[in-house]
Design a protein around this motif. Structure first.
Motif, PDB file in Angstrom:
ATOM      1  N   ILE A 164       0.845  -1.206   0.000  1.00 55.07           N
ATOM      2  CA  ILE A 164       0.000   0.000   0.000  1.00 55.07           C
ATOM      3  C   ILE A 164       0.878   1.252   0.000  1.00 55.07           C
ATOM      4  N   LYS A 167       2.065   1.660  -3.500  1.00 52.30           N
ATOM      5  CA  LYS A 167       0.976   2.123  -4.372  1.00 52.30           C
ATOM      6  C   LYS A 167       0.690   3.619  -4.167  1.00 52.30           C
ATOM      7  N   CYS A 168       0.800   4.057  -2.921  1.00 50.24           N
ATOM      8  CA  CYS A 168       0.487   5.459  -2.619  1.00 50.24           C
ATOM      9  C   CYS A 168       1.734   6.361  -2.678  1.00 50.24           C
ATOM     10  N   LEU A 170       4.625   6.184  -1.010  1.00 51.05           N
ATOM     11  CA  LEU A 170       5.128   6.556   0.320  1.00 51.05           C
ATOM     12  C   LEU A 170       6.365   5.739   0.681  1.00 51.05           C
ATOM     13  N   LYS A 185      -2.372  10.479   3.194  1.00 52.48           N
ATOM     14  CA  LYS A 185      -2.240  10.069   1.779  1.00 52.48           C
ATOM     15  C   LYS A 185      -2.967   8.760   1.515  1.00 52.48           C
ATOM     16  N   ILE A 186      -2.856   7.817   2.458  1.00 55.48           N
ATOM     17  CA  ILE A 186      -3.504   6.506   2.262  1.00 55.48           C
ATOM     18  C   ILE A 186      -5.029   6.677   2.248  1.00 55.48           C
ATOM     19  N   LYS A 187      -5.514   7.577   3.083  1.00 54.10           N
ATOM     20  CA  LYS A 187      -6.960   7.823   3.133  1.00 54.10           C
ATOM     21  C   LYS A 187      -7.459   8.278   1.757  1.00 54.10           C
ATOM     22  N   CYS A 189      -5.722   7.786  -1.128  1.00 54.44           N
ATOM     23  CA  CYS A 189      -5.239   6.886  -2.188  1.00 54.44           C
ATOM     24  C   CYS A 189      -5.977   5.540  -2.213  1.00 54.44           C
ATOM     25  N   ASP A 190      -6.348   5.030  -1.023  1.00 57.21           N
ATOM     26  CA  ASP A 190      -7.005   3.719  -0.962  1.00 57.21           C
ATOM     27  C   ASP A 190      -8.084   3.763   0.117  1.00 57.21           C
ATOM     28  N   SER A 191      -9.290   4.105  -0.298  1.00 57.06           N
ATOM     29  CA  SER A 191     -10.359   4.300   0.692  1.00 57.06           C
ATOM     30  C   SER A 191     -10.859   2.985   1.286  1.00 57.06           C
ATOM     31  N   PRO A 195      -6.382   3.596   7.417  1.00 58.01           N
ATOM     32  CA  PRO A 195      -4.980   4.026   7.346  1.00 58.01           C
ATOM     33  C   PRO A 195      -4.140   3.652   8.567  1.00 58.01           C
TER      34      PRO A 195
END
Lengths: 433, 295
Positions: A164, A167-168, A170, A185-187, A189-191, A195
């Motif tokens: 993850i 992917k984001c 980071l 960013k994760i919030k 980028c990948d809901s 996070p």
């Protein structure tokens, strides 16, 4: 008084090492000395005791003693212990204890037998008490008395999903600020994933929160008063609760290790701040084996001050056969047994075991185990065993820390109100010390 | 046999019976009396956090008056008790009526409906903890699949009491139903025949005949559930440990923590004796009510 306590706590490990070097009685040591006796062990039915008791038959064969195991879940074990100890009963000879939680209290109540002399005079040649973690021995020493021997080393560590993060876009977080940025960013980028997750259950919060507080540079007590309303204390409360409120799972106020491990193992959390002991649970099924990275909790303004604790094994002061009980304690914390336990994933409180070739081979089998051991090495060298307030009423102090964090997660109070209410209650507890 | 000889034989028989039953009576009294007397004694003791014990007189009881957590715990206990009892009595009577009139496979239907209360409360608590988990649980999945918003269930301070009451009612409503079913089966058929002849509607028959005649049975069920509900512990301990915050911190949970986590056994004993007095009060009140509704 406090200075004297500190001096004795620092002096004892040195004394143990000196005693170990002398080992005047090692040559006369006979494992069969108490053959025929029965030792009762009050155990917490956790992975540490489970791993130890796999070798119960070995102890009985080695000593000719019978080991009677009285096993309960953690809370029920304490409940049984309180009942037995308040009745001055000799039903329990040996019990498991968390010095960081109840050490001050049990020591003040006189429930621990003093192991200092036995650790000096009644040791087998191979025991090597100096090889045990000095930090953990120090944490188990109260008013100059050694109260328990360490069974394992553990502490909260940072689990994160490398896939993850990749992917984001980071990198692995180095600081607490990086964790906040990554969560944000994760919030976006990948809901589908949570996070960040850590402990939100009131009595469990102190375990992880203490690491955050110490990394930020805060302290629980300053000048004899509760210090949560200091700048650093408020920053720690605000950061910890904000991470859980804004980036944690719904219902995080009921989260302890079971829920956190389940959420992370199922692939629904990107970052988890949870015990090193949970590695085995998290890796069950193998789904997280290749996409997990492990670190000590990222640094704050004070760098890395990880929380490091360990289960201890103590002899009851009411035991009528403390020496026989000590033989079990000694066997349970011996290099040989701790190596066997390490191969079952119980982090050893002996650096020598951590360097053992067989253990290293097991560690090297998976990259995640290497990272786990590297994080544990940081815990062993830089750790603080302060979880909650270093006072007799430590368990109660954890309630007020947890309450303050929950008040903030649930937006029931401002940071100023939450810390002020906690400080007021905690000052009253400190005054009782 | 003369009168004197008969009297002597009777006296000897009485003596023998008393002697034979004495061990059981003494054992029972000791098993009940000793823990109660010991707890009363503990309630007058002060245990410092280092375990030192001293006589405290009534200090533990006077501390109750100024202890916010005690009053909060009392409120939570009563709220949970009233809500759960109402739910269990209403749905218990309804379920009993359903079971009473079940024509197809009555044995299987009854076994199926009463199975929850055979489950250990710890297992029930664990099961509902998983179902109601806001992230991983089935409850929110079902809500969302119907386009409804997810809920925090046990993690919400405002929802935790109704949620715990629902869990307990899921488990214990069948128990109430079983008691009421026994009452229904013992009602005299003649009054129903008379009502039928008079042309009473089913609702009217329920309202004017069934419910009044069932009241003593319902009150008995209420007494039995009151004892359990006022001592509410296991499901809360498993699901919330009194949280979030102290939103589900019943007196029993509070007493447990004071005694076994904070090691203040004296104050915990005072708390538990106060709770015992409340349970006795509720039972006595319902007993009076049962006397009033007996027929």
């Amino acid at each position: 008084m406090k200075a004297r306590m500190l001096a004795t706590r620092l002096a004892l490990p040195v004394f143990v090492i000196a005693a170990a070097c002398a080992q005047a009685h090692a040559a006369d040591f006979d494992w069969m000395k108490f053959k025929g006796k029965t030792v009762t062990f009050l155990a917490n039915n956790n992975p540490v005791a489970q791993a130890l008791l796999t070798y119960k038959a070995d102890f009985e064969k080695l000593t000719g003693m019978t080991l009677k195991v009285d096993g309960y879940q953690e809370q029920q074990m304490r409940q049984r212990l309180v009942t037995v100890m308040n009745a001055n009963s000799d039903e329990v000879d040996v019990f498991m204890t968390l010095p960081s939680r109840e050490g001050e209290q049990f020591a003040a109540a006189g429930w621990y037998a003093d192991l200092t002399a036995m650790a000096k005079n009644e040791v087998a040649k191979e025991y090597d008490p100096a090889g045990l973690s000095q930090a953990l021995l120090k944490a188990a020493t109260f008013s100059g008395k050694l109260t328990s021997m360490p069974m394992n080393i553990e502490g909260p560590i940072f689990y994160y999903r490398t896939d993850i993060f990749k992917k984001c876009g980071l990198a692995a977080p180095k600081t607490i600020k990086d964790v906040e940025v990554a969560a944000e960013k994760i919030k976006a980028c990948d809901s589908a994933v949570t996070p960040f997750v850590s402990r939100g259950l009131k009595p469990a919060v102190a375990y992880t929160f203490s690491n955050m507080l110490h990394n930020i540079g805060g302290s629980y007590i300053a000048s004899g008063k509760s210090n949560l309303c200091s700048t650093k204390g408020k920053e720690a409360l605000d950061t910890y609760s904000r991470l859980l409120r804004d980036f944690g799972p719904p219902g995080v106020v009921n989260y302890s290790f079971q829920q956190i491990s389940a959420l992370y193992r199922s692939g629904r959390a990107a970052m988890a701040f949870e015990s090193s002991n949970e590695l085995r649970t998290v890796m069950e099924g193998g789904a997280r084996l290749k996409d997990t990275g492990l670190l000590p909790f990222p640094a704050g303004e004070a760098g890395h001050v990880p929380t490091t604790i360990g289960w201890g094994i103590a002899v009851s002061s009411h035991s009528k056969q403390p020496e026989a009980a000590w033989y079990f304690v000694q066997w349970a914390t011996s290099p040989e047994v701790q190596k066997k336990m390490a191969l079952q994933g119980i982090a050893p409180p002996r650096p020598s075991v951590a360097k053992d070739p067989e253990y290293r081979k097991w560690i090297d089998e998976e990259p995640v185990r290497k990272e786990w051991q590297a994080a544990l090495d940081v815990l062993a060298t830089k750790g603080s065993s302060e979880v909650g307030y270093p006072i007799v009423a430590n368990p109660q102090s954890r309630e007020f820390i947890g309450q303050a964090v929950q008040d903030l997660i649930l937006k029931q109070k401002t940071v100023d109100q939450a810390c002020a209410d906690a400080d007021k209650a905690l000052d009253a507890l400190i005054a009782l010390n | 046999m003369s009168d004197t000889a008969a009297t002597l034989t009777q006296d000897r028989q009485k003596l023998e019976m008393a002697a034979l039953s004495a061990p059981a009576v003494i054992f029972t009294v000791a098993m009940i009396a000793f823990p109660v007397v010991y707890t009363i004694w503990l309630g007058f003791q002060h245990f410092s956090s280092t375990g030192k014990q001293s006589f405290a007189g009534l200090a533990n009881y006077s501390k109750l008056i100024s202890d916010y957590e005690f009053w909060h715990g009392l409120w939570v206990t009563i709220a949970l008790y009233v809500l759960s009892l109402v739910l269990q009595l209403v749905f218990g009577v309804w379920l009993a009526l359903v079971l009473f009139h079940a024509k197809r496979l009555p044995g299987i239907v009854r076994s199926l409906f009463i199975s929850p209360f055979m489950m250990p409360p710890v297992v029930a608590g664990m099961m509902w903890l998983v179902i109601l988990d806001p992230s991983l649980g089935a409850a929110n999945y079902i809500l969302q699949s119907f386009g409804l918003p997810p809920s925090d269930w046990l993690a919400s301070p405002s929802l935790v009491i109704p949620t715990v009451a629902l869990i307990d009612s899921w488990q214990w409503t069948p128990y109430v139903a079983l008691i009421v079913l026994g009452g229904l089966q013992s009602l005299p058929p003649s009054v129903y025949e008379a009502a039928q002849i008079d042309g009473a509607s089913p609702f009217r028959t329920f309202q004017r005949i069934t419910l009044p005649l069932l009241l003593p049975t319902i009150v008995t069920a209420a007494i039995l559930r009151s004892v359990d509900l006022l001592r509410f512990f296991d499901i809360i301990y498993i699901t919330t440990q009194g949280g979030p915050g102290n939103a589900s911190n019943t007196l029993n949970i509070y007493g447990f923590r004071v005694g076994f986590e904070f090691f203040n056994i004296g104050y915990a004993s005072a708390l538990m004796l106060t709770l015992t007095a409340i349970v006795f009060g509720a039972v006595l009140a319902f007993n009076r009510l049962r006397g009033a509704v007996a027929w």
